[in-house]
Design a protein around this motif. Sequence first.
Motif: not given
Length: 213
Positions: A167-168, A78-79, A89-93, A71-72
């Motif tokens: 859309i980055g 974006p991952v 792929l996407s992550i949010s905390h 994974l980048s």
Amino acid sequence: MVSEGNAQPTRCGFAGDEAPGAPRVYVLPAPVAPAGAPPEAARRLARQHARAALRSLLAHDLGCAPEAIDLSDTRGQPVRAAGHERIGLSISHEHALSLLALCPDGAVGVDVVRVPAASDADELRRAAHLFLEPNMAAALDQEAHEATFSIAFAAAWAAHEARLKCIGQPLVEWSSALSARLAGVRSAAVELPPWAAADHVAAVAWRAAGLGG
């Protein structure tokens, strides 16, 4: 609240989640940081935990070992999984939980927001008019009760951030150019489990491959 570091991701529903090409969304409680750890250390631990969970989910889809997934890790970007860039792929905390999203053939963005204090309503209204779509900001102005407004703002903000991630695009003031870039990006509220829904809202946004950006 569930908070064990070895907890497994829980899949979340949303309107349109059964449509062809729709993403999958999961919520994951963040691991408990050691006593006395600074906030940045806790966030770093949660980020590592979420990335490991995302790697395992992706490895299951691809039929390989998690260790084979690269994974980048570029802040603000974006991952991406090396060799599988078509998979979104996407992550949010946010405050002891993480949201993960995978889209089989297209871009995806996910965002989770803790409902802000009602006392912050005036500042949030200013932010809404600066960053959100004008119609959305106008709709928020109709929420006269501060507590109701806080929930509505959090939902609108999560949807907006999810679309930007799709859309980055980093957060910028609303413009006609941004409106054009967001055309064709679908978004939906994510149904969080009870332990997470008490004080959080979340959204997912996606666009099928080939629709531009």
